[in-house]
Design an enzyme around this catalytic site. Structure first.
Site, short mmCIF file in Angstrom:
data_model
loop_
_atom_site.label_atom_id
_atom_site.label_comp_id
_atom_site.label_asym_id
_atom_site.label_seq_id
_atom_site.Cartn_x
_atom_site.Cartn_y
_atom_site.Cartn_z
N PHE A 1 0.83 -1.21 0.00
CA PHE A 1 0.00 0.00 0.00
C PHE A 1 0.86 1.26 0.00
O PHE A 1 0.42 2.32 0.43
CB PHE A 1 -0.94 -0.01 1.22
CG PHE A 1 -1.86 -1.20 1.20
CD1 PHE A 1 -3.02 -1.16 0.44
CD2 PHE A 1 -1.54 -2.36 1.89
CE1 PHE A 1 -3.86 -2.25 0.38
CE2 PHE A 1 -2.37 -3.46 1.84
CZ PHE A 1 -3.54 -3.42 1.08
N SER A 2 2.08 1.12 -0.48
CA SER A 2 3.04 2.22 -0.36
C SER A 2 2.71 3.39 -1.30
O SER A 2 2.68 3.23 -2.53
CB SER A 2 4.43 1.67 -0.69
OG SER A 2 5.31 2.73 -0.99
N ASN A 3 2.50 4.56 -0.71
CA ASN A 3 2.30 5.77 -1.53
C ASN A 3 3.56 6.10 -2.32
O ASN A 3 3.50 6.70 -3.38
CB ASN A 3 1.95 6.97 -0.64
CG ASN A 3 0.58 6.81 0.00
OD1 ASN A 3 -0.26 6.07 -0.49
ND2 ASN A 3 0.35 7.53 1.08
N HIS A 4 4.70 5.72 -1.76
CA HIS A 4 5.96 6.01 -2.44
C HIS A 4 6.14 5.17 -3.70
O HIS A 4 6.59 5.66 -4.74
CB HIS A 4 7.12 5.80 -1.46
CG HIS A 4 8.46 5.78 -2.13
ND1 HIS A 4 8.99 6.89 -2.76
CD2 HIS A 4 9.37 4.80 -2.30
CE1 HIS A 4 10.16 6.58 -3.27
NE2 HIS A 4 10.42 5.31 -3.02
N LEU A 5 5.78 3.88 -3.63
CA LEU A 5 5.84 3.05 -4.85
C LEU A 5 4.92 3.62 -5.92
O LEU A 5 5.28 3.72 -7.09
CB LEU A 5 5.41 1.60 -4.55
CG LEU A 5 6.42 0.63 -3.95
CD1 LEU A 5 5.80 -0.76 -3.88
CD2 LEU A 5 7.72 0.59 -4.73
#
Ligand SMILES: *Cc1c(COP(=O)(O)O)cnc(C)c1O
Length: 302
Positions: free
Chosen positions: A69-73
């Protein structure tokens, strides 16, 4: 990075309500959530100079790390596509197969190649040996640490603080910011301002060291105050109380927060105001770091 067409400077607005008035403070919100439709908030700020460095080094691919759920990915997949980099995501945990999160589906749709690694392997993400192994395996590749948090991230976040100073005409007494890896808080401190950082994860004590290490020797850095009590049971976890706060805040101020980072930060900030943490006249800038692609369905309705 000109392909990223950001809306700069992002708006800065002052809000008021009974809690703010009672605390005797002024509260401004830096709307970095409006910076870009898919490379939102602090991720845009943190990626800007990482990608510039990748280009400078002649890399064709950028590789980075994150959970499902990474916003960075999500942001790296989008930014990489805009800026014509191939992207690789090292994802913590097993391949979910058909049950992929919407974040990972989005990453793949942008062309990001996902490599799933065990939690044990993921834990090595900052170790020199592991990074060197990745460099051997993926040639011509620039490696961005988890969260985009590196020395290059600080410069981008410092520009956000510079924008705020221009917009306000003064330096605020505090910035309030949600913390995951602490890169955004570190950038604020290295700009010379004070930061109230609200850990979005349980057991976030390590953040203090990580943040101070990122800044290194810098004698005009601001003061850090780290709050560990507003994680709502842990990273990406939430309670009804938090969801209610987010809904009420949106009704009052017309600003959407999400339950992973910004909701927890604003909840903590309001709690501090109610408890009399601030001096009369203190001026606070709360950074809306974005992340709205991770908003719970149930919070989208009103
Ligand atoms: C990633 C993220 C953060 C955490 O930023 P760090 O620099 O890792 O501390 C805060 N808010 C939002 C919305 C994010 O996506």
């Amino acid at each position: 990075m000109d392909l990223l067409v950001p809306s700069l400077p992002t708006p800065l607005l002052e809000i008021s309500d009974e809690v703010i008035l009672k605390a005797g403070v002024r509260l401004f919100i830096k709307r970095d959530d409006l910076i870009h439709p898919t490379v939102s908030g602090n991720k845009w700020r943190k990626l800007k100079y990482n990608l510039q460095q990748a280009r400078l080094e002649g890399a064709g691919t950028v590789l980075t790390f994150g959970g499902a759920f990474s916003n960075h990915l999500y942001a790296t997949a989008a930014a990489g596509k805009y800026a014509s980099f191939e992207t690789i995501g090292i994802v913590r945990g097993e391949d979910p197969g058909e049950r992929k999160s919407s974040t990972l589906k989005f990453c793949e749709a942008q062309g990001m190649k996902l490599h799933y690694v065990s939690r044990e392997e993921y834990r090595l993400r900052n170790s020199d040996d592991y990074i060197n192994e990745l460099k051997r395996k993926f040639t011509n590749t620039f490696i961005i640490p988890e969260g985009g948090t590196s020395e290059f991230a600080l410069k981008g976040v410092e520009e956000m603080a510079e924008e705020v100073k221009q917009q306000l005409g003064f330096t605020p007494d505090y910035y309030a910011v949600a913390a995951g890896t602490g890169g955004t808080a570190a950038g604020i401190l290295s700009s010379g301002s004070n930061a109230l950082a609200f850990s979005a994860l349980k057991g976030g004590d390590f953040l203090e060291n990580d943040i101070l290490n990122l800044i290194g020797e810098n004698n005009h850095q601001g003061q850090l105050k780290l709050f560990l009590e507003y994680h709502f049971k842990g990273y990406a976890k939430y309670t009804q109380e938090l969801l209610d706060f987010i809904l009420i805040f949106k009704k009052k101020h017309g600003i959407q927060l999400e339950q992973v980072y910004t909701g927890k930060m604003f909840f903590g900030l309001y709690d501090l105001m109610e408890k009399g943490y601030f001096k009369n006249g203190d001026r606070i800038v709360a950074v809306h770091t974005g992340g709205l692609q991770g908003l719970l369905e149930g919070l989208k309705r009103i």
